[in-house]
Design a protein around this motif. Structure first.
Motif, mmCIF file in Angstrom:
data_model
loop_
_atom_site.group_PDB
_atom_site.id
_atom_site.type_symbol
_atom_site.label_atom_id
_atom_site.label_comp_id
_atom_site.label_asym_id
_atom_site.label_seq_id
_atom_site.Cartn_x
_atom_site.Cartn_y
_atom_site.Cartn_z
ATOM 1 N N THR A 4 9.374 -51.856 -37.986
ATOM 2 C CA THR A 4 9.201 -50.558 -38.623
ATOM 3 C C THR A 4 10.211 -49.541 -38.111
ATOM 4 O O THR A 4 10.469 -48.548 -38.769
ATOM 5 C CB THR A 4 7.791 -50.000 -38.369
ATOM 6 O OG1 THR A 4 7.443 -50.277 -37.033
ATOM 7 C CG2 THR A 4 6.790 -50.587 -39.330
ATOM 8 N N THR A 5 10.743 -49.795 -36.952
ATOM 9 C CA THR A 5 11.637 -48.794 -36.368
ATOM 10 C C THR A 5 12.980 -48.775 -37.063
ATOM 11 O O THR A 5 13.668 -47.779 -37.049
ATOM 12 C CB THR A 5 11.846 -49.058 -34.866
ATOM 13 O OG1 THR A 5 12.276 -50.409 -34.725
ATOM 14 C CG2 THR A 5 10.584 -48.821 -34.087
ATOM 15 N N ASN A 22 6.785 -45.877 -44.141
ATOM 16 C CA ASN A 22 7.123 -45.696 -42.735
ATOM 17 C C ASN A 22 6.531 -44.392 -42.191
ATOM 18 O O ASN A 22 7.062 -43.767 -41.291
ATOM 19 C CB ASN A 22 8.635 -45.699 -42.525
ATOM 20 C CG ASN A 22 8.990 -46.017 -41.080
ATOM 21 O OD1 ASN A 22 8.233 -46.697 -40.405
ATOM 22 N ND2 ASN A 22 10.109 -45.503 -40.613
ATOM 23 N N HIS A 103 6.169 -34.482 -30.154
ATOM 24 C CA HIS A 103 6.828 -35.782 -30.090
ATOM 25 C C HIS A 103 7.083 -36.187 -28.651
ATOM 26 O O HIS A 103 6.954 -37.346 -28.287
ATOM 27 C CB HIS A 103 8.190 -35.706 -30.806
ATOM 28 C CG HIS A 103 8.118 -36.183 -32.214
ATOM 29 N ND1 HIS A 103 7.692 -37.435 -32.533
ATOM 30 C CD2 HIS A 103 8.405 -35.566 -33.384
ATOM 31 C CE1 HIS A 103 7.728 -37.587 -33.835
ATOM 32 N NE2 HIS A 103 8.144 -36.457 -34.377
ATOM 33 N N ALA B 6 3.426 -46.391 -36.971
ATOM 34 C CA ALA B 6 4.238 -45.440 -37.725
ATOM 35 C C ALA B 6 4.903 -44.440 -36.783
ATOM 36 O O ALA B 6 6.023 -44.011 -37.014
ATOM 37 C CB ALA B 6 3.381 -44.718 -38.748
ATOM 38 N N VAL B 7 4.191 -44.083 -35.713
ATOM 39 C CA VAL B 7 4.733 -43.100 -34.783
ATOM 40 C C VAL B 7 6.070 -43.550 -34.235
ATOM 41 O O VAL B 7 7.026 -42.800 -34.191
ATOM 42 C CB VAL B 7 3.768 -42.879 -33.593
ATOM 43 C CG1 VAL B 7 4.286 -41.765 -32.715
ATOM 44 C CG2 VAL B 7 2.384 -42.589 -34.071
ATOM 45 N N HIS B 8 6.121 -44.839 -33.842
ATOM 46 C CA HIS B 8 7.379 -45.317 -33.263
ATOM 47 C C HIS B 8 8.498 -45.227 -34.280
ATOM 48 O O HIS B 8 9.625 -44.958 -33.941
ATOM 49 C CB HIS B 8 7.199 -46.752 -32.780
ATOM 50 C CG HIS B 8 6.191 -46.854 -31.690
ATOM 51 N ND1 HIS B 8 6.321 -46.167 -30.513
ATOM 52 C CD2 HIS B 8 5.013 -47.522 -31.618
ATOM 53 C CE1 HIS B 8 5.275 -46.416 -29.754
ATOM 54 N NE2 HIS B 8 4.467 -47.223 -30.397
ATOM 55 N N GLY B 9 8.122 -45.471 -35.527
ATOM 56 C CA GLY B 9 9.135 -45.429 -36.569
ATOM 57 C C GLY B 9 9.751 -44.050 -36.729
ATOM 58 O O GLY B 9 10.917 -43.916 -37.070
ATOM 59 N N GLU B 10 8.961 -43.004 -36.486
ATOM 60 C CA GLU B 10 9.460 -41.660 -36.741
ATOM 61 C C GLU B 10 10.108 -41.031 -35.523
ATOM 62 O O GLU B 10 10.933 -40.144 -35.644
ATOM 63 C CB GLU B 10 8.307 -40.740 -37.161
ATOM 64 C CG GLU B 10 7.670 -41.133 -38.474
ATOM 65 C CD GLU B 10 6.346 -40.432 -38.620
ATOM 66 O OE1 GLU B 10 6.334 -39.200 -38.516
ATOM 67 O OE2 GLU B 10 5.327 -41.107 -38.812
ATOM 68 N N ALA B 11 9.680 -41.500 -34.354
ATOM 69 C CA ALA B 11 10.002 -40.771 -33.131
ATOM 70 C C ALA B 11 11.495 -40.482 -32.978
ATOM 71 O O ALA B 11 11.873 -39.391 -32.580
ATOM 72 C CB ALA B 11 9.510 -41.564 -31.918
ATOM 73 N N ASP B 14 13.554 -37.358 -35.047
ATOM 74 C CA ASP B 14 13.113 -35.972 -34.937
ATOM 75 C C ASP B 14 14.262 -34.983 -35.080
ATOM 76 O O ASP B 14 14.082 -33.865 -35.525
ATOM 77 C CB ASP B 14 12.417 -35.781 -33.593
ATOM 78 C CG ASP B 14 11.933 -34.365 -33.414
ATOM 79 O OD1 ASP B 14 11.514 -33.778 -34.422
ATOM 80 O OD2 ASP B 14 11.978 -33.858 -32.293
#
Lengths: 226, 142
Positions: A4-5, A22, A103, B6-11, B14
């Motif tokens: 997913t990353t 995503n 974050h 999903a969090v890892h995907g967005e981190a 930023d």
């Protein structure tokens, strides 16, 4: 799940096991809500535009919105509303900073920036409350329009009706945004997000707050500038 | 479970503090230009010039909207599917705005052509009954 990353073309987004966007579910739903809200505001503003296009005369906004607190009779169009616009932009920036702090799992940063955002929202609401009061005392309200058209002819109440309805609807959104941000602040102070391991809720509140700023960009242009 | 993935995907997406500062400066400058045009607009009498300035203001407004959605709301850094799912429905506004403003304008033209009474009414200059009252004097009366 590390796939997913990387947003490569080879990733099978729709084969299940991960969000095809995503994004987390709640954030996608917030986007959908904001889209529906965009159409609500769009419909309001377009009906305003249609009416204005269908009318021979229209009041000059620089005549109507020419006051700011303690200015007395001194005419200063656009000054007060510029202040309101900048307040909202800056509060949007502090919200971005709060999301960013979230974050990085930086609780202190989230709290400080959320408080600044809430203060910005309250400042904006106070400005709007003053403006509404001022206009009300000039005899403008729903169904009452004391302002002449720019060319000196008699104007209809469409101008005030649209102004109070649309800025009122926007102000109500700002109000809800402030409430949501206060709830986020309380949850942050209670360490709810620390325990959860992520600050995704702040991002959803942030999306809403930016949307409020976005709508103001349109309202400000349509009512005060053109 | 899905949430945390999903969090890892967005981190990573930023965007840095640099980007935030850049967008803030752009939004501020755009607003200042809009305001400058707004002040300029007050002095212009020529209808064509007025319309042109208003057009420029609307373009600046769209630019501001783009920067807020793309960077503050982060849409630019989402994957293509997400951008499309938000962006494509918004294209309905293109039809929405053109159709309704055209309709409004057509209604005005028709009424001015076929309703002489209405047309005449909208050309009568009315005397302002009184100067707009100030906030304080208004309060005292109540």
């Amino acid at each position: 799940m590390s796939t997913t990353t990387t947003a490569t073309a080879n990733t099978k987004w729709w084969s299940g096991g991960k969000s095809p966007f995503n994004l987390e579910y709640g954030k996608v739903m917030m986007w959908y809500f904001l889209m529906s809200d965009a159409f609500t505001f769009g419909a309001f503003l377009i009906s305003y535009g249609t009416t204005r296009f269908a009318t021979n005369g229209w009041p000059n906004p620089n005549e109507v919105f020419r006051s700011y607190p303690f200015s007395g009779a001194f005419s200063a169009p656009l000054v007060f509303v510029s202040l309101m616009t900048f307040i909202l932009i800056i509060s949007s920036v502090t919200m971005v900073l709060a999301v960013r702090a979230g974050h990085n799992m930086d609780k202190r940063g989230v709290v400080i920036n959320l408080i600044l955002t809430i203060l910005g929202g309250l400042a904006f609401l106070s400005c709007q409350a003053w403006e509404w009061t001022h206009l009300f005392h000039e005899r403008a309200w729903w169904g009452r329009n004391p302002f002449m058209n720019a060319d000196g002819t008699q104007s209809s109440t469409n101008f005030t009706n649209f102004f109070f309805t649309i800025t009122g609807f926007h102000g109500f959104h700002v109000f809800s945004g402030v409430i949501i941000n206060v709830i986020m602040l309380i949850m942050t102070l209670q360490d709810k997000f620390e325990k959860r391991g992520h600050y995704l809720m702040i991002e959803k509140a942030g999306l809403y707050w930016h949307f409020v700023d976005l709508v103001w960009v349109f309202v400000f242009t349509c009512f005060y500038l053109i | 479970m899905e949430d945390t993935h999903a969090v890892h995907g967005e981190a990573h997406a930023d965007g840095g503090k640099k980007e935030i500062i850049k967008v803030t400066v752009i939004l501020t400058v755009l607003t200042l230009v809009e305001l400058a045009l707004g002040f300029w607009l007050m002095k212009i009498e020529n209808q064509t010039t007025r319309l042109e300035i208003k057009g420029v203001i609307i373009i600046l407004m769209m630019a501001k909207a783009f920067y807020i959605v793309a960077y503050f709301m982060h849409l630019k850094h989402e994957i293509r599917n997400m951008i499309m799912t938000v962006g494509v429905p918004m294209m309905l506004f293109i039809w929405f705005i053109i159709a309704f403003l055209y309709d409004g304008n057509s209604f005005k033209t028709l009424r001015n052509t076929y309703d002489p009474y209405k047309k005449e009414q909208s050309t009568i200059i009315v005397e302002k009954k009184e100067e707009p009252k100030e906030f304080d004097s208004e309060n005292k009366k109540k």
